[in-house]
Design a protein around this motif. Structure first.
Motif, PDB file in Angstrom:
ATOM      1  N   ARG A 358       0.823  -1.208   0.000  1.00 19.22           N
ATOM      2  CA  ARG A 358       0.000   0.000   0.000  1.00 19.22           C
ATOM      3  C   ARG A 358       0.858   1.260   0.000  1.00 19.22           C
ATOM      4  N   ALA A 359       1.895   1.248   0.817  1.00 24.08           N
ATOM      5  CA  ALA A 359       2.770   2.417   0.910  1.00 24.08           C
ATOM      6  C   ALA A 359       3.466   2.685  -0.421  1.00 24.08           C
ATOM      7  N   LEU A 360       3.894   1.624  -1.102  1.00 22.67           N
ATOM      8  CA  LEU A 360       4.610   1.774  -2.367  1.00 22.67           C
ATOM      9  C   LEU A 360       3.704   2.333  -3.472  1.00 22.67           C
ATOM     10  N   LEU A 361       2.432   1.940  -3.482  1.00 24.85           N
ATOM     11  CA  LEU A 361       1.510   2.386  -4.528  1.00 24.85           C
ATOM     12  C   LEU A 361       1.161   3.869  -4.400  1.00 24.85           C
ATOM     13  N   GLY A 362       1.236   4.413  -3.205  1.00 23.38           N
ATOM     14  CA  GLY A 362       0.958   5.836  -3.018  1.00 23.38           C
ATOM     15  C   GLY A 362      -0.526   6.148  -2.995  1.00 23.38           C
ATOM     16  N   ASP A 363      -0.856   7.446  -2.937  1.00 23.32           N
ATOM     17  CA  ASP A 363      -2.239   7.873  -2.754  1.00 23.32           C
ATOM     18  C   ASP A 363      -2.818   8.647  -3.940  1.00 23.32           C
ATOM     19  N   THR A 364      -2.109   8.690  -5.066  1.00 20.88           N
ATOM     20  CA  THR A 364      -2.597   9.434  -6.231  1.00 20.88           C
ATOM     21  C   THR A 364      -3.839   8.771  -6.823  1.00 20.88           C
ATOM     22  N   ASP A 365      -4.822   9.583  -7.212  1.00 20.59           N
ATOM     23  CA  ASP A 365      -6.016   9.074  -7.878  1.00 20.59           C
ATOM     24  C   ASP A 365      -5.686   8.858  -9.356  1.00 20.59           C
ATOM     25  N   ALA A 366      -5.600   7.596  -9.766  1.00 24.70           N
ATOM     26  CA  ALA A 366      -5.121   7.258 -11.110  1.00 24.70           C
ATOM     27  C   ALA A 366      -6.016   7.817 -12.214  1.00 24.70           C
ATOM     28  N   ALA A 367      -7.322   7.632 -12.082  1.00 24.00           N
ATOM     29  CA  ALA A 367      -8.245   8.091 -13.130  1.00 24.00           C
ATOM     30  C   ALA A 367      -8.240   9.609 -13.238  1.00 24.00           C
ATOM     31  N   GLU A 368      -8.274  10.278 -12.101  1.00 28.33           N
ATOM     32  CA  GLU A 368      -8.276  11.739 -12.084  1.00 28.33           C
ATOM     33  C   GLU A 368      -6.997  12.298 -12.700  1.00 28.33           C
ATOM     34  N   THR A 369      -5.858  11.728 -12.321  1.00 30.75           N
ATOM     35  CA  THR A 369      -4.568  12.196 -12.833  1.00 30.75           C
ATOM     36  C   THR A 369      -4.463  11.968 -14.334  1.00 30.75           C
ATOM     37  N   THR A 370      -4.895  10.786 -14.796  1.00 31.66           N
ATOM     38  CA  THR A 370      -4.839  10.465 -16.221  1.00 31.66           C
ATOM     39  C   THR A 370      -5.741  11.381 -17.032  1.00 31.66           C
ATOM     40  N   ALA A 371      -6.955  11.608 -16.553  1.00 31.48           N
ATOM     41  CA  ALA A 371      -7.887  12.489 -17.255  1.00 31.48           C
ATOM     42  C   ALA A 371      -7.302  13.889 -17.420  1.00 31.48           C
ATOM     43  N   ALA A 372      -6.724  14.424 -16.336  1.00 30.62           N
ATOM     44  CA  ALA A 372      -6.142  15.770 -16.390  1.00 30.62           C
ATOM     45  C   ALA A 372      -4.988  15.827 -17.388  1.00 30.62           C
ATOM     46  N   HIS A 373      -4.153  14.773 -17.400  1.00 28.31           N
ATOM     47  CA  HIS A 373      -3.011  14.706 -18.326  1.00 28.31           C
ATOM     48  C   HIS A 373      -3.488  14.693 -19.776  1.00 28.31           C
ATOM     49  N   ILE A 374      -4.473  13.842 -20.066  1.00 26.98           N
ATOM     50  CA  ILE A 374      -4.957  13.714 -21.446  1.00 26.98           C
ATOM     51  C   ILE A 374      -5.564  15.023 -21.935  1.00 26.98           C
ATOM     52  N   ILE A 375      -6.384  15.642 -21.104  1.00 27.63           N
ATOM     53  CA  ILE A 375      -7.024  16.911 -21.499  1.00 27.63           C
ATOM     54  C   ILE A 375      -5.974  17.989 -21.759  1.00 27.63           C
ATOM     55  N   THR A 376      -4.983  18.074 -20.881  1.00 29.33           N
ATOM     56  CA  THR A 376      -3.928  19.060 -21.056  1.00 29.33           C
ATOM     57  C   THR A 376      -3.101  18.780 -22.315  1.00 29.33           C
ATOM     58  N   ASP A 377      -2.781  17.497 -22.528  1.00 28.08           N
ATOM     59  CA  ASP A 377      -1.967  17.132 -23.686  1.00 28.08           C
ATOM     60  C   ASP A 377      -2.703  17.401 -24.992  1.00 28.08           C
ATOM     61  N   LEU A 378      -3.994  17.178 -25.029  1.00 27.36           N
ATOM     62  CA  LEU A 378      -4.767  17.385 -26.253  1.00 27.36           C
ATOM     63  C   LEU A 378      -4.780  18.867 -26.657  1.00 27.36           C
ATOM     64  N   GLU A 379      -4.553  19.758 -25.714  1.00 24.58           N
ATOM     65  CA  GLU A 379      -4.499  21.173 -26.042  1.00 24.58           C
ATOM     66  C   GLU A 379      -3.259  21.518 -26.887  1.00 24.58           C
ATOM     67  N   THR A 380      -2.274  20.599 -26.878  1.00 20.69           N
ATOM     68  CA  THR A 380      -1.037  20.853 -27.618  1.00 20.69           C
ATOM     69  C   THR A 380      -1.031  20.144 -28.970  1.00 20.69           C
ATOM     70  N   VAL A 381      -2.049  19.295 -29.203  1.00 24.05           N
ATOM     71  CA  VAL A 381      -2.065  18.510 -30.444  1.00 24.05           C
ATOM     72  C   VAL A 381      -2.475  19.375 -31.640  1.00 24.05           C
TER      73      VAL A 381
END
Length: 381
Positions: A358-381
């Motif tokens: 559990r400690a190694l996996l961390g506390d980041t919300d995977a879906a939320e983080t991925t969604a934010a990354h994709i939306i931000t990246d698409l602004e550069t496409v």
């Protein structure tokens, strides 16, 4: 370049029950950032509930495993692929998001890339275990891989490709579910169980897995009169199959609650092994196949990893026992089960390993983080 105010369209492809779960969380996160977003997808009921529309192809029609299984169902597989390609052409998405399921999804990636559609991979294919040649295909076709396993970052970097670790969705999903678990009495009443402690049998989500693993599991727990075995029934599998293999044995359609309320679990390798670890249920990973010893010797040379279960892979050490192929016998299962049931000397040691995981996996919300990354990246496409 995409404008944030423009209507965005996402095409997702998930070919299994676990992919349906993780992709549904991603759809929810994308919609949170962009309430007007539109979705088209291959997947299941959970994705349908988040997207508000039915899948082009349900994963029940896609869950084929191994060369022989695919070959026997080749007409269906090709039909699914053609349906997905037609769907992409008609929907004209701004992005294609793939969820694991590489044999199928990398073909979709090639199709989309030729049309200039940005391709993202959420939950990378397990190229570090086998079919390493797929790394070249991913580097060529996929704009960004969002990894849910910490060690994949270093692996891909060694291949000259940067991926982003976004946290592990199973941890996020488990933690949310743990807050709403019913008590043991209510759970037993719902599924018609008696008061004895439970040993969960989780034999996989494919017919071939269930036919090979469930009989061995049942034989292993036969002598434990003070415990009741309960089978985790996969949503895509007819109850007739379970009745044929295990007449009279209780079924539970809620694998998560079953693992939570069990004293121990026998789990066929897959996402359920990580789920059990995050819940805190002691487990044995069991995986049986036809021609087991021969297959084992072949796979020892093909596989590039020391372990096959996710808890052990992530920790890079044995925290749960793995009984694979010819090692997966009722006798071997019982030897380990004795150690993991209440009072067994291996039980607390395994639970301590779960804490480290559990400690190694961390506390980041995977879906939320991925969604934010994709939306931000698409602004550069």
């Amino acid at each position: 370049m995409h404008d944030r105010n423009t209507l965005m369209k996402y095409f997702l492809s998930a070919g299994e029950a676990s992919g349906d779960l993780h992709a549904s969380e991603l759809i929810g996160a994308l919609r949170k950032h962009d309430p007007s977003a539109e979705f088209c997808f291959l997947g299941g009921d959970l994705m349908e509930s988040k997207a508000g529309k039915k899948p082009l192809v349900h994963y029940r029609q896609m869950a084929f495993m191994g060369f022989v299984d695919v070959l026997m169902n080749l007409k269906t597989v090709l039909g699914n692929l053609n349906a997905a390609k037609r769907g992409i052409e008609q929907f004209q998405p701004d992005a294609l998001i793939l969820v694991d399921y590489p044999s199928f999804n990398l073909k979709l990636a090639e199709f989309a890339a030729k049309k200039g559609i940005p391709v993202y991979y959420y939950i990378s294919p397990k190229v570090w275990a086998w079919k390493e040649h797929r790394v070249k295909t991913i580097k060529k076709l996929v704009r960004r891989v969002y990894s849910i396993l910490p060690f994949e970052v270093e692996y891909f970097r060694g291949k000259g490709y940067d991926v982003t670790y976004v946290g592990n969705p199973s941890k996020n999903e488990v933690d949310r579910k743990l807050t709403s678990m019913t008590d043991g009495e209510s759970f037993r009443h719902t599924f018609g169980l008696d008061s004895r402690p439970i040993i969960a049998l989780v034999p996989g989500s494919r017919v071939s897995e269930i036919k090979k693993n469930l009989p061995v599991m049942l034989s292993a727990v036969k002598g434990y009169a003070d415990y009741q075995p309960v089978i985790a029934a996969a949503p895509s599998i007819s109850t007739d199959l379970y009745a044929e293999i295990a007449p009279g044995v209780a079924l539970c359609s809620d694998t998560f609650s079953l693992e939570y309320h069990s004293a121990a679990a026998l789990v066929t390798s897959g996402t359920a092994t990580l789920e059990a670890a995050l819940i805190g249920t002691p487990q044995i990973v069991t995986y049986r196949a036809v021609g087991s010893r021969l297959v084992y010797n072949i796979f020892k040379h093909i596989l590039k990893v020391k372990y096959v279960s996710l808890p052990n892979l992530i920790m890079d050490k044995m925290i749960v026992p793995e009984l694979l192929l010819h090692q997966c016998t009722p006798e071997n299962i019982r030897k380990h089960l004795e150690q993991l049931l209440p009072g067994g000397k291996g039980r607390e040691e395994q639970i301590r390993g779960y804490g480290e995981l559990r400690a190694l996996l961390g506390d980041t919300d995977a879906a939320e983080t991925t969604a934010a990354h994709i939306i931000t990246d698409l602004e550069t496409v």
